[in-house]
Design an enzyme around this catalytic site. Structure first.
Site, PDB file in Angstrom:
ATOM      1  N   LEU A 225       0.816  -1.201   0.000  1.00 52.28           N
ATOM      2  CA  LEU A 225       0.000   0.000   0.000  1.00 52.28           C
ATOM      3  C   LEU A 225       0.858   1.263   0.000  1.00 52.28           C
ATOM      4  CD1 LEU A 225      -2.776  -0.966   2.576  1.00 52.28           C
ATOM      5  CD2 LEU A 225      -2.810  -1.219   0.096  1.00 52.28           C
TER       6      LEU A 225
ATOM      7  N   GLY B 126       0.505  -5.133   1.445  1.00 49.26           N
ATOM      8  CA  GLY B 126      -0.378  -5.151   0.288  1.00 49.26           C
ATOM      9  C   GLY B 126       0.195  -5.916  -0.877  1.00 49.26           C
TER      10      GLY B 126
ATOM     11  N   ASN C 244       2.579  -7.723   7.259  1.00 47.55           N
ATOM     12  CA  ASN C 244       3.282  -7.195   8.437  1.00 47.55           C
ATOM     13  C   ASN C 244       2.655  -5.912   8.975  1.00 47.55           C
ATOM     14  OD1 ASN C 244       4.080  -5.741   6.124  1.00 47.55           O
ATOM     15  ND2 ASN C 244       6.030  -5.159   7.041  1.00 47.55           N
ATOM     16  N   GLU C 245       1.341  -5.750   8.768  1.00 47.00           N
ATOM     17  CA  GLU C 245       0.670  -4.504   9.147  1.00 47.00           C
ATOM     18  C   GLU C 245       0.848  -4.131  10.614  1.00 47.00           C
ATOM     19  OE1 GLU C 245      -1.056  -5.338   5.207  1.00 47.00           O
ATOM     20  OE2 GLU C 245      -0.416  -6.539   6.923  1.00 47.00           O
TER      21      GLU C 245
END
Length: 211
Positions: A17, A62, A86-87
């Site tokens: 993202l 993302g 890995n957010e």
């Protein structure tokens, strides 16, 4: 979707993202961005085409999500490359459809652990957990991916398409049904002061690394 500065960068399959689209932006801007991310995922996940990911670089967040929409994933055997959602390391919570896509791929327990810890799997571990289907020497990624495409396309297309649609319908329908709610949740979450600070710190660290 991807951060502009990472496009076509050697060693990066997809950086995921675009955090610049979330940091310091208006709620309306964030909402439009998130709708675009949803649409991209739906198009790939519901595609009737054979989709094979030739992963020739780092594939976090993302980027991992988009790779997971493919029918088959081939990862280069390079210790510098890793893949995962890995957010949590960024102070962000992966939305339910990110979670669903990962659970469908590696199972509930492995996905629960990976999501909470923000794990990025190196090639051998990625293969072991099942987040990729093959790990091959880097110079063979493209040729092996093409061979995989040929294998999938050897199946009668109508039967394969109907089977794929059947297997993915429930997961796709869940996002479609709750799409507006998901946008609202994202905007509300990313607009928090604490989240904005986390994003700013992360972007600053990236700039320092490049400097």
């Amino acid at each position: 979707m991807c951060r502009a500065e990472e496009k076509d960068r050697p060693g990066v399959f997809s950086a995921g993202l675009d955090l610049m689209e979330m940091c310091g932006r208006s709620p309306a801007h964030c909402a439009e961005y998130w709708k675009a991310v949803q649409e991209l995922w739906l198009r790939f996940y519901q595609s009737s085409l054979v989709v094979v990911a030739a992963i020739n670089g780092a594939c976090p967040a993302g980027g991992c999500l988009m790779a997971l929409t493919s029918d088959h994933r081939v990862l280069a055997d390079n210790p510098k490359y890793s893949i995962g959602l890995n957010e949590t390391l960024l102070g962000i919570v992966a939305p339910f459809w990110f979670k669903d896509t990962l659970v469908n791929t590696i199972g509930h327990r492995a996905a629960e652990r990976a999501l909470q810890l923000g794990l990025l799997f190196p090639p051998a571990q990625a293969l072991q957990v099942g987040i990729v289907d093959q790990v091959v020497p880097e110079e063979q990624v493209q040729s092996v991916a093409l061979s995989a495409v040929a294998q999938w396309m050897a199946i009668p297309d109508h039967a394969r398409q109907l089977t794929k649609a059947m297997m993915r319908k429930a997961t796709a329908s869940r996002l479609i049904t709750h799409r507006d709610e998901d946008v609202q949740n994202f905007v509300s979450f990313v607009s928090r002061d604490s989240i904005q600070k986390s994003l700013q710190l992360y972007l600053e660290r990236l700039k320092q690394k490049k400097g």
